[in-house]
Design an enzyme around this catalytic site. Structure first.
Site, PDB file in Angstrom:
ATOM      1  N   HIS A 147       2.360   8.849   0.609  1.00  0.00           N
ATOM      2  CA  HIS A 147       1.266   8.798  -0.351  1.00  0.00           C
ATOM      3  C   HIS A 147       1.687   9.666  -1.525  1.00  0.00           C
ATOM      4  O   HIS A 147       2.253  10.747  -1.321  1.00  0.00           O
ATOM      5  CB  HIS A 147      -0.025   9.342   0.281  1.00  0.00           C
ATOM      6  CG  HIS A 147      -0.408   8.631   1.535  1.00  0.00           C
ATOM      7  ND1 HIS A 147      -1.212   7.509   1.543  1.00  0.00           N
ATOM      8  CD2 HIS A 147      -0.061   8.861   2.831  1.00  0.00           C
ATOM      9  CE1 HIS A 147      -1.364   7.093   2.799  1.00  0.00           C
ATOM     10  NE2 HIS A 147      -0.659   7.889   3.590  1.00  0.00           N
ATOM     11  N   HIS A 168       0.828  -1.215   0.000  1.00  0.00           N
ATOM     12  CA  HIS A 168       0.000   0.000   0.000  1.00  0.00           C
ATOM     13  C   HIS A 168       0.855   1.256   0.000  1.00  0.00           C
ATOM     14  O   HIS A 168       0.391   2.328  -0.396  1.00  0.00           O
ATOM     15  CB  HIS A 168      -0.901   0.038   1.237  1.00  0.00           C
ATOM     16  CG  HIS A 168      -1.733  -1.187   1.398  1.00  0.00           C
ATOM     17  ND1 HIS A 168      -2.721  -1.522   0.515  1.00  0.00           N
ATOM     18  CD2 HIS A 168      -1.715  -2.171   2.339  1.00  0.00           C
ATOM     19  CE1 HIS A 168      -3.283  -2.662   0.902  1.00  0.00           C
ATOM     20  NE2 HIS A 168      -2.687  -3.067   1.999  1.00  0.00           N
ATOM     21  N   HIS A 216       3.747  10.665   6.185  1.00  0.00           N
ATOM     22  CA  HIS A 216       3.133  10.522   7.504  1.00  0.00           C
ATOM     23  C   HIS A 216       4.093   9.836   8.452  1.00  0.00           C
ATOM     24  O   HIS A 216       4.596   8.751   8.156  1.00  0.00           O
ATOM     25  CB  HIS A 216       1.831   9.718   7.402  1.00  0.00           C
ATOM     26  CG  HIS A 216       0.762  10.448   6.673  1.00  0.00           C
ATOM     27  ND1 HIS A 216      -0.230   9.823   5.945  1.00  0.00           N
ATOM     28  CD2 HIS A 216       0.534  11.791   6.529  1.00  0.00           C
ATOM     29  CE1 HIS A 216      -1.024  10.720   5.416  1.00  0.00           C
ATOM     30  NE2 HIS A 216      -0.583  11.920   5.753  1.00  0.00           N
ATOM     31  N   HIS A 222       5.633   6.608   6.323  1.00  0.00           N
ATOM     32  CA  HIS A 222       5.266   6.103   4.998  1.00  0.00           C
ATOM     33  C   HIS A 222       4.818   7.276   4.147  1.00  0.00           C
ATOM     34  O   HIS A 222       4.714   8.404   4.640  1.00  0.00           O
ATOM     35  CB  HIS A 222       4.146   5.050   5.104  1.00  0.00           C
ATOM     36  CG  HIS A 222       2.899   5.626   5.672  1.00  0.00           C
ATOM     37  ND1 HIS A 222       2.624   5.633   7.027  1.00  0.00           N
ATOM     38  CD2 HIS A 222       1.892   6.293   5.073  1.00  0.00           C
ATOM     39  CE1 HIS A 222       1.476   6.255   7.224  1.00  0.00           C
ATOM     40  NE2 HIS A 222       1.028   6.680   6.056  1.00  0.00           N
ATOM     41  N   GLU A 278      -2.849  13.547   0.512  1.00  0.00           N
ATOM     42  CA  GLU A 278      -4.155  13.164   1.056  1.00  0.00           C
ATOM     43  C   GLU A 278      -4.888  14.404   1.565  1.00  0.00           C
ATOM     44  O   GLU A 278      -6.007  14.705   1.126  1.00  0.00           O
ATOM     45  CB  GLU A 278      -3.978  12.126   2.163  1.00  0.00           C
ATOM     46  CG  GLU A 278      -3.348  10.825   1.645  1.00  0.00           C
ATOM     47  CD  GLU A 278      -3.722   9.614   2.456  1.00  0.00           C
ATOM     48  OE1 GLU A 278      -3.450   9.587   3.672  1.00  0.00           O
ATOM     49  OE2 GLU A 278      -4.321   8.681   1.870  1.00  0.00           O
ATOM     50  N   THR A 332      -6.068   6.814   7.364  1.00  0.00           N
ATOM     51  CA  THR A 332      -6.593   7.072   6.016  1.00  0.00           C
ATOM     52  C   THR A 332      -6.622   5.787   5.182  1.00  0.00           C
ATOM     53  O   THR A 332      -6.922   5.821   3.987  1.00  0.00           O
ATOM     54  CB  THR A 332      -5.758   8.117   5.265  1.00  0.00           C
ATOM     55  OG1 THR A 332      -4.467   7.546   4.985  1.00  0.00           O
ATOM     56  CG2 THR A 332      -5.624   9.390   6.060  1.00  0.00           C
ATOM     57  N   THR A 333      -6.282   4.670   5.845  1.00  0.00           N
ATOM     58  CA  THR A 333      -6.420   3.362   5.188  1.00  0.00           C
ATOM     59  C   THR A 333      -7.284   2.476   6.074  1.00  0.00           C
ATOM     60  O   THR A 333      -7.389   2.723   7.288  1.00  0.00           O
ATOM     61  CB  THR A 333      -5.044   2.662   5.048  1.00  0.00           C
ATOM     62  OG1 THR A 333      -4.512   2.485   6.373  1.00  0.00           O
ATOM     63  CG2 THR A 333      -4.091   3.455   4.202  1.00  0.00           C
TER      64      THR A 333
HETATM   65  N1  LIG Z   1      -2.223   7.346   6.505  1.00  0.00           N
HETATM   66  S1  LIG Z   1      -2.132   6.572   7.895  1.00  0.00           S
HETATM   67  O1  LIG Z   1      -1.120   7.220   8.723  1.00  0.00           O
HETATM   68  O2  LIG Z   1      -3.446   6.493   8.476  1.00  0.00           O
HETATM   69  C1  LIG Z   1      -1.549   4.952   7.583  1.00  0.00           C
HETATM   70  C2  LIG Z   1      -1.381   4.482   6.300  1.00  0.00           C
HETATM   71  F1  LIG Z   1      -1.730   5.200   5.215  1.00  0.00           F
HETATM   72  C3  LIG Z   1      -0.809   3.243   6.064  1.00  0.00           C
HETATM   73  F2  LIG Z   1      -0.656   2.801   4.777  1.00  0.00           F
HETATM   74  C4  LIG Z   1      -0.419   2.453   7.100  1.00  0.00           C
HETATM   75  S2  LIG Z   1       0.346   0.922   6.758  1.00  0.00           S
HETATM   76  O3  LIG Z   1       0.613   0.214   7.960  1.00  0.00           O
HETATM   77  O4  LIG Z   1       1.536   1.267   5.984  1.00  0.00           O
HETATM   78  C5  LIG Z   1      -0.664  -0.057   5.712  1.00  0.00           C
HETATM   79  C6  LIG Z   1      -2.049  -0.141   6.196  1.00  0.00           C
HETATM   80  O5  LIG Z   1      -2.188  -0.131   7.564  1.00  0.00           O
HETATM   81  C7  LIG Z   1      -0.615   2.880   8.405  1.00  0.00           C
HETATM   82  N2  LIG Z   1      -0.243   2.004   9.392  1.00  0.00           N
HETATM   83  C8  LIG Z   1      -0.582   2.157  10.771  1.00  0.00           C
HETATM   84  C9  LIG Z   1      -2.073   1.927  11.006  1.00  0.00           C
HETATM   85  C10 LIG Z   1      -2.187   0.533  11.623  1.00  0.00           C
HETATM   86  C11 LIG Z   1      -0.816   0.179  12.050  1.00  0.00           C
HETATM   87  C12 LIG Z   1      -0.366  -0.879  12.839  1.00  0.00           C
HETATM   88  C13 LIG Z   1       1.022  -1.033  13.031  1.00  0.00           C
HETATM   89  C14 LIG Z   1       1.913  -0.141  12.443  1.00  0.00           C
HETATM   90  C15 LIG Z   1       1.456   0.922  11.667  1.00  0.00           C
HETATM   91  C16 LIG Z   1       0.094   1.080  11.563  1.00  0.00           C
HETATM   92  C17 LIG Z   1      -1.173   4.157   8.628  1.00  0.00           C
HETATM   93  F3  LIG Z   1      -1.338   4.623   9.874  1.00  0.00           F
HETATM   94 ZN   LIG Z   2      -0.543   7.831   5.605  1.00  0.00          ZN
END
Ligand SMILES: NS(=O)(=O)c1c(F)c(F)c(S(=O)(=O)CCO)c(N[C@H]2CCc3ccccc32)c1F
Ligand SMILES: [Zn+2]
Length: 263
Positions: free
Chosen positions: A93, A66, A117, A91, A104, A198-199
Site C-alpha cells: 500500500h 488494487h 503485508h 503486497h 494503512e 483492509t480491502t
Molecule cells: N491488506 S490485506 O492484507 O487485508 C489484503 C489486501 F490489501 C489486498 F489487496 C489483497 S489482494 O488479494 O491483493 C486484492 C484484494 O483481495 C489481499 N488478498 C488476500 C485477501 C483475500 C485473498 C484470497 C487469496 C489470496 C490473497 C487474499 C489482502 F489480504
Molecule cells: Zn494489505
C-alpha cells in the site's frame, strides 16, 4: 465480486454497500494510539521458516488492479504463533509520487510512506487461503512500515520488474530471493491485534502483527512503486494510475492493542 476502489463512488465509504463486513466490527487498519497499547511480556519474537527462497524457484509478480502482489510458496510459514500460518502472497500500500503518506496502520496519527503485508493462512486448519480467508482464525498478516531512506537491494529484486506489470491483470515470473531480507530488524518488537482484511470483503479474519521498526527504500525506489502501475487494463484508453491504495484507520472500539516492547 462487485468492483471497488479507493476513491470516487466505489470508494471505501461505499464498500459496505456490496461488502457488509466492511461496515462491521474488528476492521483494519487502526491508529496505534499510545493509550490503546498494552505491553504483553508473553508475546514471543516472530519466527519465520523457509523465507530464504532459492533463486531457482520462480514467483509470480502481478498487478491485480488494487496492489502489486508477489505470490509466495506455502512452504514458507510463521512458526511462533499458536497455529502454523503458511505464506500466500505479499503486497503493498502506498501514497503517490508527492504524498509520502501511504501506510494503512498509523502510530499516534503518523502515516509512513507505505506498508508491506505478508499474508499467511492457518494451514493447521485450512487447506488453502480461499478456505481460510473468511474464518475467524484464518489469516495472519505481517505488516511492515516503509520509510524513505537508504536504497534497499532486497526490494530491488522485484521493483526492477514493475514495468512488466504496468496494467491490471498483467503478471510475470520473477526469480525467487530471500524474502526475510524484506523484513525489518528487531522482529521481537511489534503491535498485535485482532482485525480484518483492509480491502473488500473486509472479513474479520486477520491476526495482525505490525512491526515497530520500518524498513527503508530510497526516494527513487518509492517513486518507481508510486508511478509505475495502473489500475486500468492495457487496452483501456482512459488510464487510471494505481496509487493511494490505502484504507483510512478504522474505529478501534474497545479493542486493546498488545505490544511486545516496553519502550
Ligand atoms: N491488506 S490485506 O492484507 O487485508 C489484503 C489486501 F490489501 C489486498 F489487496 C489483497 S489482494 O488479494 O491483493 C486484492 C484484494 O483481495 C489481499 N488478498 C488476500 C485477501 C483475500 C485473498 C484470497 C487469496 C489470496 C490473497 C487474499 C489482502 F489480504
Ligand atoms: Zn494489505
Amino acid at each position: 465480486g462487485a468492483k471497488w476502489s479507493y476513491n470516487g463512488p466505489d470508494g471505501e465509504h461505499n464498500w459496505s454497500c456490496n461488502y457488509p463486513f466492511c461496515g462491521g466490527a474488528f476492521q483494519s487498519p487502526i491508529d496505534f494510539q499510545t493509550h490503546l497499547l498494552r505491553y504483553d511480556s508473553n508475546l514471543p519474537p516472530i519466527q519465520v521458516q523457509n523465507y530464504n527462497l532459492s533463486t531457482n524457484e520462480q514467483l509470480t509478480l502481478s498487478n491485480n488492479g488494487h496492489s502489486v502482489q508477489l505470490s509466495l510458496p506455502s512452504h514458507m510459514y510463521i512458526s511462533s504463533l499458536p497455529h502454523k500460518y503458511s505464506a500466500a502472497q505479499l503486497h503493498f500500500h502506498w501514497g503517490s509520487s508527492n504524498q509520502l503518506t501511504g501506510s494503512e496502520h498509523t502510530v499516534n496519527g503518523k502515516q509512513f510512506a507505505g506498508e508491506m503485508h505478508v499474508v499467511h493462512f492457518n494451514s493447521d486448519k485450512y487447506p488453502n487461503i480461499s478456505m481460510a480467508v473468511d474464518k475467524h482464525d484464518g489469516l495472519a498478516v505481517l505488516g511492515v512500515f516503509i520509510a524513505i531512506g537508504e536504497f534497499n537491494p532486497a526490494f530491488e529484486k522485484f521493483f526492477k520488474y514493475l514495468n512488466g506489470i504496468k496494467y491490471r491483470d498483467q503478471k510475470i515470473q520473477v526469480p525467487a530471493f530471500n524474502i526475510h531480507a524484506l523484513l525489518p530488524s528487531h522482529l521481537d518488537e511489534y503491535y498485535r491485534y485482532d482485525g480484518s482484511l483492509t480491502t473488500p470483503p473486509c472479513y474479520p479474519s486477520v491476526l495482525w502483527t505490525v512491526f515497530r521498526r520500518p524498513v527503508t527504500i530510497s526516494q527513487k525506489q518509492f517513486l518507481a512503486l508510486a508511478t509505475a502501475l495502473y489500475a486500468s487494463y492495457a487496452q483501456e484508453s482512459a488510464t487510471v494510475p494505481l496509487h493511494g491504495n490505502y484504507r483510512k484507520p478504522q474505529l478501534a472500539d474497545n479493542r486493546v492493542v498488545l505490544v511486545s516492547f516496553k519502550d
